[in-house]
Design a protein around this motif. Sequence first.
Motif, short mmCIF file in Angstrom:
data_model
loop_
_atom_site.label_atom_id
_atom_site.label_comp_id
_atom_site.label_asym_id
_atom_site.label_seq_id
_atom_site.Cartn_x
_atom_site.Cartn_y
_atom_site.Cartn_z
N GLU A 58 -53.39 -0.01 17.59
CA GLU A 58 -54.69 -0.68 17.70
C GLU A 58 -55.44 -0.64 16.37
OE1 GLU A 58 -53.95 2.05 19.81
OE2 GLU A 58 -53.07 0.74 21.31
N ASN A 59 -55.45 0.52 15.73
CA ASN A 59 -56.14 0.64 14.45
C ASN A 59 -55.47 -0.18 13.36
OD1 ASN A 59 -58.16 2.30 15.44
ND2 ASN A 59 -57.12 4.18 14.87
N TRP A 60 -54.15 -0.18 13.34
CA TRP A 60 -53.43 -0.95 12.34
C TRP A 60 -53.68 -2.45 12.54
CZ3 TRP A 60 -52.17 -0.61 7.71
CH2 TRP A 60 -51.22 -1.44 7.12
N ALA A 61 -53.72 -2.90 13.77
CA ALA A 61 -54.02 -4.31 14.05
C ALA A 61 -55.41 -4.67 13.54
CB ALA A 61 -53.89 -4.60 15.54
N TYR A 62 -56.37 -3.76 13.74
CA TYR A 62 -57.73 -4.01 13.24
C TYR A 62 -57.74 -4.11 11.72
CZ TYR A 62 -62.42 -3.14 11.60
OH TYR A 62 -63.60 -3.23 10.91
N VAL A 63 -57.07 -3.20 11.04
CA VAL A 63 -57.04 -3.22 9.58
C VAL A 63 -56.43 -4.53 9.09
CG1 VAL A 63 -55.97 -2.16 7.54
CG2 VAL A 63 -57.01 -0.72 9.29
N GLN A 64 -55.34 -4.96 9.70
CA GLN A 64 -54.71 -6.22 9.29
C GLN A 64 -55.61 -7.41 9.57
OE1 GLN A 64 -50.89 -5.87 11.31
NE2 GLN A 64 -49.93 -5.58 9.32
N ARG A 66 -58.91 -7.37 9.78
CA ARG A 66 -60.11 -7.28 8.94
C ARG A 66 -59.82 -7.54 7.47
NH1 ARG A 66 -64.19 -7.21 6.39
NH2 ARG A 66 -65.94 -5.79 6.51
N PHE A 67 -58.71 -7.01 6.97
CA PHE A 67 -58.43 -7.06 5.54
C PHE A 67 -57.20 -7.87 5.17
CE2 PHE A 67 -60.71 -3.07 6.35
CZ PHE A 67 -61.83 -3.29 5.56
N GLY A 68 -56.53 -8.43 6.15
CA GLY A 68 -55.35 -9.22 5.87
C GLY A 68 -54.09 -8.38 5.88
N LYS A 69 -52.99 -9.06 6.04
CA LYS A 69 -51.71 -8.37 6.04
C LYS A 69 -51.32 -7.99 4.62
CE LYS A 69 -50.12 -10.17 10.34
NZ LYS A 69 -49.01 -10.28 11.21
N ARG A 70 -50.57 -6.97 4.51
CA ARG A 70 -50.12 -6.48 3.21
C ARG A 70 -49.16 -7.49 2.59
NH1 ARG A 70 -47.33 -0.62 2.43
NH2 ARG A 70 -47.21 -0.70 0.19
N ASP A 71 -49.36 -7.77 1.31
CA ASP A 71 -48.46 -8.67 0.59
C ASP A 71 -47.11 -7.99 0.39
OD1 ASP A 71 -50.47 -10.53 0.30
OD2 ASP A 71 -51.06 -9.81 -1.69
N ALA A 72 -46.04 -8.74 0.57
CA ALA A 72 -44.70 -8.21 0.28
C ALA A 72 -44.53 -8.23 -1.23
CB ALA A 72 -43.64 -9.04 0.97
N ARG A 73 -44.29 -7.08 -1.81
CA ARG A 73 -44.14 -7.01 -3.28
C ARG A 73 -42.81 -6.52 -3.66
NH1 ARG A 73 -50.06 -5.47 -5.47
NH2 ARG A 73 -51.13 -6.67 -3.92
#
Length: 73
Positions: A58-64, A66-73
């Motif tokens: 639940e928290n990880w879904a909120y972070v994504q 709110r702030f977007g998914k992490r870019d694949a680098r």
Amino acid sequence: MSKTITIRLDDDFAEDVKRQAEATGTTVTGLIADTVRRELDPDRQRFLDAAAEFNSPENWAYVQERFGKRDAR
């Protein structure tokens, strides 16, 4: 004032430590001292417990969200 402490590391591990120190721009002594300081920090377990509690789907879904998914680098 500082104190000299001698530790023994097997050859392969000593090379790993040396490479890590070079990669982070520090000395082997600096890397070991920083690592021990972090390990002995009285707030370390509190931080790890809080991070584990926060790390839920639940928290990880909120972070994504709110702030977007992490870019694949």
